[in-house]
Design a protein around this motif. Structure first.
Motif, short mmCIF file in Angstrom:
data_model
loop_
_atom_site.label_atom_id
_atom_site.label_comp_id
_atom_site.label_asym_id
_atom_site.label_seq_id
_atom_site.Cartn_x
_atom_site.Cartn_y
_atom_site.Cartn_z
N TRP A 160 6.59 -5.02 -4.56
CA TRP A 160 5.45 -4.37 -3.92
C TRP A 160 5.57 -4.50 -2.41
O TRP A 160 6.06 -5.51 -1.89
CB TRP A 160 4.13 -5.05 -4.32
N VAL A 161 5.08 -3.49 -1.69
CA VAL A 161 5.04 -3.53 -0.22
C VAL A 161 3.69 -3.01 0.25
O VAL A 161 3.27 -1.91 -0.13
CB VAL A 161 6.17 -2.69 0.41
N GLN A 162 3.02 -3.81 1.08
CA GLN A 162 1.75 -3.40 1.67
C GLN A 162 2.00 -2.68 3.00
O GLN A 162 2.68 -3.21 3.87
CB GLN A 162 0.90 -4.63 1.98
N ILE A 163 1.38 -1.52 3.15
CA ILE A 163 1.41 -0.81 4.43
C ILE A 163 0.09 -1.13 5.13
O ILE A 163 -0.94 -0.48 4.91
CB ILE A 163 1.59 0.71 4.22
N GLY A 164 0.10 -2.17 5.94
CA GLY A 164 -1.10 -2.64 6.62
C GLY A 164 -1.76 -3.78 5.88
O GLY A 164 -1.66 -3.90 4.65
N ASN A 165 -2.46 -4.63 6.64
CA ASN A 165 -3.13 -5.80 6.07
C ASN A 165 -4.63 -5.72 6.33
O ASN A 165 -5.07 -5.73 7.48
CB ASN A 165 -2.58 -7.08 6.71
N GLU A 166 -5.40 -5.64 5.25
CA GLU A 166 -6.87 -5.53 5.34
C GLU A 166 -7.28 -4.48 6.39
O GLU A 166 -7.67 -4.81 7.50
CB GLU A 166 -7.50 -6.89 5.66
N ILE A 167 -7.18 -3.22 6.00
CA ILE A 167 -7.34 -2.14 6.98
C ILE A 167 -8.56 -1.25 6.71
O ILE A 167 -8.45 -0.01 6.81
CB ILE A 167 -6.07 -1.28 7.06
N PRO A 168 -9.76 -1.80 6.42
CA PRO A 168 -10.92 -0.92 6.23
C PRO A 168 -11.25 -0.11 7.48
O PRO A 168 -11.86 0.96 7.38
CB PRO A 168 -12.06 -1.89 5.90
#
Length: 341
Positions: A160-168
């Protein structure tokens, strides 16, 4: 003829069992930890111990408690401060290799910053701060591709790869703020495209905090849908402590949001960050147990897993009160929830 048929069927059975065995880790429920602080903790001499007092590898201690996955954050040009530094491409590759050798699955979390990115701050890397928006699009693609390709070359392909961290509120402010969803959508898609250019099987996560807040998630992902943002998994943070509630007050909200996200957007869902107070062992155990159950109960196997944020980040070292490690260097019994659920 009968013997030949039996032989062929036996070969097919063996091959099928091997295939199932090779792919079982990919389909198993993910239980794990963000361990971004671990290299710094070890570098500063912190020692980890099992409940019998034996010094032990931290990753082994986590594995012994049922964890099968690690999450690693990536910063663009970090400093070497013990708490807010490290997490470079090189350190991330080294940690991913180490985790893989322990049998751990790997998640990569791109912050697109030189330090912490979260709902309160999404600062551009110093090297990108004067770039035009077209240049930022290239920055996101090139940085993402560079890190994921370096991992692949080293022998690790993240699951898995997240594009951005906690981006509301978006990322790479101000250009990628949710005040300009058209640009944010383009940035997210550049990250997605870079990941898939390395390996199409990697699942791309988009991550929003307050997993109990359905209105926040609908607002964000309705906008993402309108901008044709590409992603595979909706990632959530779930911290009752930060919303000043006990887990018993908001667990139904989490359950509803998990199920709603999976159905409304036809996506898989995952709690990529969770944590409870270190001094409330039984409460944190129950928080974990109920969250794991909630994700497992998402229909059609769309609930992928639960990862604790820095369980090993003992307060004596980190000054963080939501770890799951005791003052004597031993894992909190709260982590047994991963083994038992």
């Amino acid at each position: 003829m009968r013997n030949q048929t039996f032989f062929k069927l036996s070969i097919l059975l063996v091959l099928s069992l091997n295939f199932i065995s090779c792919n079982s880790t990919k389909t198993a429920f993910a239980k794990g930890a963000d361990v971004g602080w671990l290299p710094q903790m070890e570098a500063t001499g912190y020692k980890f111990y099992d409940k019998d007092g034996t010094e032990k590898n931290c990753l082994q201690l986590l594995k012994d408690r049922g964890m099968n996955s690690i999450r690693l954050r990536v910063w663009v040009n970090p400093n070497d401060d013990k708490a807010s530094g490290h997490c470079s491409k090189e350190e991330t590759v080294a940690m991913a290799l180490r985790g893989q050798k322990m049998g751990m699955r790997v998640m990569i979390d791109f912050h697109y910053s030189d330090s912490w990115a979260d709902p309160a701050k999404q600062n551009k890397p110093e090297a990108w701060k004067n770039h035009s928006f077209p240049e930022l699009l290239n920055d996101v693609y090139n940085h993402t591709f560079d890190v994921i390709n370096a991992l692949k070359v080293a022998g690790v392909t993240p699951e898995w790869v997240q594009i951005g961290n906690e981006i509301p509120g978006g990322m790479l402010w101000p250009e990628g703020s949710t005040n300009n969803w058209k640009q944010l959508g383009q940035l997210l898609n550049k990250g997605y495209d870079a990941v898939k250019a390395v390996d199409t099987k990697i699942k791309v996560i988009v991550h929003v905090d307050e997993g109990n807040n359905n209105a926040k998630f609908r607002t964000f992902f309705d906008n993402a849908t309108a901008q044709k943002v590409k992603y595979d998994v909706i990632g959530m943070s779930y911290y009752p402590f930060w919303v000043k509630k006990d887990y018993t007050e908001i667990i139904k909200d989490l359950e509803f949001n998990l199920n709603d996200m999976a159905e409304r957007y036809n996506k898989e869902v995952m709690i990529v960050e969770i944590g409870g107070e270190d001094e409330k062992v039984e409460n944190t155990y129950q928080l974990l147990a109920t969250a794991i159950k909630a994700v497992k109960n998402v229909p059609n196997n769309k609930g992928l897993g639960v990862l604790y944020w820095e369980p090993q980040g003992a307060r004596s070292w980190s000054h963080y009160n939501l770890s799951a490690w005791q003052a004597d260097g031993k894992p909190s019994p709260a982590l047994d929830a991963f083994n038992e659920n």
